[in-house]
Design an enzyme around this catalytic site. Structure first.
Site, short mmCIF file in Angstrom:
data_model
loop_
_atom_site.label_atom_id
_atom_site.label_comp_id
_atom_site.label_asym_id
_atom_site.label_seq_id
_atom_site.Cartn_x
_atom_site.Cartn_y
_atom_site.Cartn_z
N HIS A 178 90.48 61.09 65.65
CA HIS A 178 91.46 59.99 65.68
C HIS A 178 91.51 59.57 67.14
O HIS A 178 92.08 60.28 67.98
CB HIS A 178 92.83 60.50 65.20
N ASP A 304 91.30 53.69 55.14
CA ASP A 304 92.36 54.35 55.89
C ASP A 304 93.67 54.30 55.10
O ASP A 304 94.75 54.06 55.65
CB ASP A 304 92.54 53.72 57.28
#
Lengths: 421, 318
Positions: A178, A304
């Site tokens: 991330h 996502d």
């Protein structure tokens, strides 16, 4: 039982196929494209000229089971996936408890198998996704983990990342980061800049992404490991990734539809459904994401998908949970970029099918004889409006509420069995 | 354009959620009305304007001056005033904010004055409530009545707001007072300078239409008005500035720095002051320059005017 899809526009980005034709499915697999003599007793499905492509492969989906089933169970997740034409998805391990135990990885994969979608879990890169000690990557890999990540949390320590990259490479797996420098992002709710200032919201500088990307590219070069950046959203980070790829460093990345379809103005006046992580960016970044999709820098488009229930979103902006659902809107929003002329259709579908499948090392994402009959039938041109209330699933926190789109999923088949439409 | 009223229409009511979006005419009208309320306030107020109306003060953050000011303004106009100060950790959670809004709705409150530590909280309530909402400070977003009272104070001393140079100094990054003042003063044609250490300047500040300074001497040079902002102690612990003494040295207002402004420059502070951190006592208490006490008095008049303006629809429809 065999099925014959007739009057289809067959689209197989892996082979550059875009032609009218028929497709025969037998025993859950694709038996033939344009068979000369299809079995007379095959069930005929008239596609009426609609597009038939491989079932979509979504390589970044937030999981809420175990732990937060009220937001999304595996069953509702499977329904959302089917409605979005997705037949294979890779799920983040930051559940409660996190998928840092081989048994949990097996549990998720097995439980989803009966639900009409292939769920490939990622394993936790570190124990409890806390970023300190490495998880049992080898055992997790044996249990079926496709790759390793701490999910929505960045692996903050450079040393930990270095160890994870080199250790995971032993098992032929990559690390998904991330990409956000946590100390710069801490407490932030939107992209730093004029809009954040006007709204009085704490900002996250776009540089927080580039800083982490630059560091991890350097660590990939150092270790020979493979780093993959999830939901890349800034011009600067994409430029770094483009350069690293040119140098032969093992780096890949994905982005998500919000980052090429929306910009920070979607936040409006504290619209918490537009609170995402990473935050929506400036228009220049959105355009850079589109350019990186077109030039191949980005390897996959992933939803996502991050379900959050109403209680987590009906809050003052900075207190609301980040994330938006995206499975059902993945194809339609991507097709918006096609209709707008940013991407050829086959390239867009490649980013949703065989390119992520190849990264994940799964047999999916192709219309080939012998391949699993995972199929998505869609109307390329049908215009509709995304409405949060019309979405399936326990959580309907879409950042695209009200967005007009063009292109609609008509039907989804998993291993030859109809799961949607 | 059908929208001629004061503030912003959301749902059934008009609200004052911020200065951003108000036009010069709306601001001027509010200040003109506030002007008339200065003397009316001194005489005890016209108690019929809000007779039979309920004003609720809901302060999720501690406040003495603003809450009292609204309370007094409401009472002077004849409203029934209720003060609610939810406190403790459970109410700082947003679920309670919406829940509280629903509860208030059931009580038929006419005007809700709200202060909350989250930006956008007042706007959220305006969407959920049938009452008029006045933002009395939301996070680091806006504090519109403070900007109006500051403008009224300046106008009474200078006769106008046009062509003045106003320096706003201190923790601009975290200041809702600064944002509201920047919006108001730039809308009314002032030259606005903001001045802070770079760590306390908001991103994109220049796009606000202000001059951005990090050297206080330059920011103050020739200024008509010097507005100081409060520096919260926690900013030191989070390293925005190394220490209060270093801050005072470079960004505190003392007589030497003030000498760079116009000889008759006004010194303002929204309060409460940190003497010796952002302002020296000798300046704060210097009645040649300091209008800090007057700001407080103007606060009541401005809030009476805002309450009057926002409840006009209710009177018309009654």
């Amino acid at each position: 039982m065999s099925r014959l899809f007739v009057n289809a526009r067959l689209l197989d980005p892996a082979n550059g196929l875009d032609a009218p034709g028929t497709l025969l499915v037998e025993a859950g697999r694709i038996a033939a494209l344009n068979p000369a003599a299809p079995p007379a007793d095959a069930e005929r499905i008239d596609c009426a000229g609609a597009c038939l492509c491989p079932g979509l492969v979504d390589m970044r989906v937030g999981l809420r089971e175990p732990g937060e089933e009220h937001k999304e169970s595996l069953a509702t997740l499977a329904a959302c996936a089917a409605a979005g034409g997705v037949t294979t998805l890779a799920a983040l391990p930051d559940t409660d408890p996190p998928l840092d135990e081989p048994a949990l990885v097996e549990f998720v994969a097995r439980r989803a198998a009966s639900l009409g979608v292939t769920v490939i879990p990622y394993g936790a890169a570190t124990k409890r996704c806390e970023g300190r000690e490495l998880a049992e990557l080898g055992l997790l890999r044996e249990a079926g983990a496709a790759a390793f990540t701490d999910g929505r949390r960045a692996i903050a320590e450079a040393r930990t990342m270095r160890l994870a990259l080199s250790y995971a490479a032993t098992f032929g797996a990559f690390i998904i980061q991330h990409p956000e420098e946590p100390s710069l992002a801490s407490g932030g709710a939107v992209t730093e800049g004029f809009q954040a200032t006007m709204l009085g919201l704490p900002g996250i500088p776009a540089a927080a992404e580039a800083i982490m990307v630059a560091r991890d590219i350097r660590l990939a070069a150092l270790t020979g490991g493979h780093v993959h950046f999830g939901h890349v959203s800034t011009a600067e980070a994409l430029a770094l990734i483009r350069d690293a790829k040119a140098k032969g460093i093992r780096v890949t990345c994905d982005t998500a539809p919000p980052y090429f379809d929306l910009n920070e103005t979607a936040v409006g006046e504290w619209r918490t459904y537009a609170r995402l992580s990473p935050p929506l960016r400036a228009e220049a970044d959105r355009l850079a994401v589109l350019a990186a999709l077109a030039d191949g820098t980005i390897d996959a488009i992933a939803s996502d998908h991050q379900p959050q229930d109403t209680d987590a979103k009906r809050l003052p902006f900075a207190q609301a949970e980040p994330g938006g659902v995206g499975l059902e809107t993945l194809l339609a929003v991507t097709l918006n970029a096609v209709h707008a002329g940013h991407l050829p259709l086959l390239d867009a579908l490649a980013l949703l099918t065989h390119r992520p499948a190849r990264l994940l090392g799964v047999e999916a994402g192709r219309l080939a004889e012998g391949a699993p009959a995972d199929l998505c039938l869609f109307d390329l041109d049908r215009a509709w409006q995304i409405r949060a209330d019309d979405l399936c699933g326990n959580s309907r926190n879409t950042p695209f509420d009200g967005r007009p789109v063009q292109g609609k999923v008509l039907g989804t088949w998993k291993a030859g069995r109809r799961v949607f439409g | 354009m059908a929208d001629h009223g004061f503030g912003r229409q959301v749902g059934k009511r008009r609200h004052l959620l911020g200065i951003a979006g108000l036009d010069p005419g709306q601001i001027r009208a509010a200040l003109d009305l506030a002007e008339t309320y200065i003397s009316l306030n001194r005489q005890g107020g016209p108690r019929d304007v809000m007779r039979g109306r309920t004003l609720m003060n809901m302060f999720f953050e501690a406040s003495t001056r603003t809450r009292t000011s609204f309370e007094l303004a409401g009472k002077r106009l004849g409203a029934d005033v209720i003060n609610m100060s939810p406190s403790g950790s459970s109410v700082s959670k947003g679920e309670t904010l919406i829940d509280t809004a629903m509860t208030l709705n059931a009580m038929h409150v006419d005007v809700l004055v709200v202060r909350h530590d989250q930006s956008g909280a007042a706007a959220l309530l305006a969407q959920k409530l049938d009452a008029s909402v006045i933002n009395a400070g939301d996070g680091t977003h806006e504090h519109p009545t403070q900007a109006l009272l500051d403008a009224l104070t300046i106008r009474r001393h200078r006769g106008t707001l046009e062509d003045l140079t106003v320096a706003i100094c201190g923790d601009v990054l975290h200041s809702r007072v600064a944002r509201s003042n920047i919006h108001l003063l730039t809308t009314m044609g002032c030259t606005v300078r903001i001045c802070a250490p770079p760590t306390l300047l908001p991103a994109g500040a220049a796009q606000l239409g202000v001059e951005v300074h990090t050297d206080m001497r330059k920011a103050l040079a020739g200024a008509d008005v010097v507005m100081m902002l409060r520096l919260q102690k926690e900013r030191m612990s989070r390293s925005f500035v190394p220490s209060s003494r270093e801050y005072f040295r470079f960004y505190g207002l003392d007589a030497a720095k003030l000498a760079l402004a116009k000889p008759d420059a006004l010194v303002m502070h929204p309060g409460p002051m940190n003497r010796g951190v952002e302002i020296d006592s000798s300046v704060a208490d210097d009645l040649q320059h300091s209008v800090i006490q007057e700001q407080v008095e103007m606060g009541v008049a401005v809030r009476m005017a805002v309450l009057d303006l926002l409840t006009r629809d209710m009177r018309r429809n009654a």
